[in-house]
Scaffold this motif. Structure first.
Motif, mmCIF file in Angstrom:
data_model
loop_
_atom_site.group_PDB
_atom_site.id
_atom_site.type_symbol
_atom_site.label_atom_id
_atom_site.label_comp_id
_atom_site.label_asym_id
_atom_site.label_seq_id
_atom_site.Cartn_x
_atom_site.Cartn_y
_atom_site.Cartn_z
ATOM 1 N N VAL A 8 0.836 -1.193 0.000
ATOM 2 C CA VAL A 8 0.000 0.000 0.000
ATOM 3 C C VAL A 8 0.875 1.248 0.000
ATOM 4 O O VAL A 8 1.866 1.341 0.722
ATOM 5 N N LEU A 9 0.456 2.211 -0.806
ATOM 6 C CA LEU A 9 1.119 3.510 -0.930
ATOM 7 C C LEU A 9 0.099 4.605 -0.650
ATOM 8 O O LEU A 9 -1.107 4.380 -0.770
ATOM 9 N N HIS A 10 0.582 5.776 -0.307
ATOM 10 C CA HIS A 10 -0.319 6.922 -0.179
ATOM 11 C C HIS A 10 -0.603 7.444 -1.587
ATOM 12 O O HIS A 10 0.317 7.590 -2.397
ATOM 13 N N LEU A 41 -4.026 4.542 5.974
ATOM 14 C CA LEU A 41 -2.972 3.769 6.639
ATOM 15 C C LEU A 41 -1.588 4.363 6.430
ATOM 16 O O LEU A 41 -0.788 4.422 7.347
ATOM 17 N N VAL A 42 -1.308 4.806 5.233
ATOM 18 C CA VAL A 42 0.062 5.162 4.876
ATOM 19 C C VAL A 42 0.338 6.636 5.127
ATOM 20 O O VAL A 42 -0.401 7.509 4.675
ATOM 21 N N GLY A 47 9.020 6.570 7.286
ATOM 22 C CA GLY A 47 9.722 5.442 6.671
ATOM 23 C C GLY A 47 9.802 5.578 5.164
ATOM 24 O O GLY A 47 10.010 6.664 4.643
ATOM 25 N N THR A 48 9.580 4.475 4.477
ATOM 26 C CA THR A 48 9.664 4.488 3.020
ATOM 27 C C THR A 48 8.389 5.005 2.374
ATOM 28 O O THR A 48 8.391 5.336 1.191
ATOM 29 N N GLY A 49 7.284 5.032 3.130
ATOM 30 C CA GLY A 49 6.006 5.421 2.546
ATOM 31 C C GLY A 49 5.325 4.278 1.820
ATOM 32 O O GLY A 49 4.287 4.460 1.201
ATOM 33 N N ALA A 50 5.896 3.099 1.896
ATOM 34 C CA ALA A 50 5.308 1.894 1.309
ATOM 35 C C ALA A 50 5.135 0.876 2.427
ATOM 36 O O ALA A 50 6.051 0.655 3.215
#
Length: 113
Positions: A8-10, A41-42, A47-50
């Motif tokens: 999941v990504l933003h 969620l993101v 962090g990495t954003g993933a």
């Protein structure tokens, strides 16, 4: 990690726009993990954003799984061993033994590349 079903990504994170709707391949069982967006969620600034999602084994991931109608994969037997959903190389291992084995298998897999 063995029952991850998606990444999941933003939706507004420009670093990953090119990945929306694409797939990644799970490193142990070759499942196609769809890359989706979820603004709840993101946090793209953390962090990495993933975020990898394991709907059957994490409360936050469970909620994402419900929102996005993801598959819920159980990898445990009633006595805490990895079942056949968890990958053939880990099947039959106790969960804590499997944690160490997964880390070692990832190191071995990516040291070769």
């Amino acid at each position: 990690m063995l029952s991850d079903t998606t990444i999941v990504l933003h939706p507004k994170d420009n670093r990953y726009k090119h990945l929306h709707g694409r797939y990644a391949i799970h490193p142990f069982n070759d499942w196609k993990l769809k890359i989706i967006c979820d603004a709840e969620l993101v946090d793209p600034n953390f962090g990495t954003g993933a975020v990898k999602i394991t709907p059957a084994h994490d409360p936050n991931d469970f909620e994402v799984g419900k929102r996005h109608k993801l598959e819920f994969i159980n990898i445990f037997t009633d006595d805490g061993k990895i079942n056949n959903n968890g990958g053939v190389q880990f099947e039959g291992m106790l969960r804590f033994t499997a944690r160490v084995a997964v880390v070692e298998a990832l190191k071995a897999k990516y040291e070769q590349d």
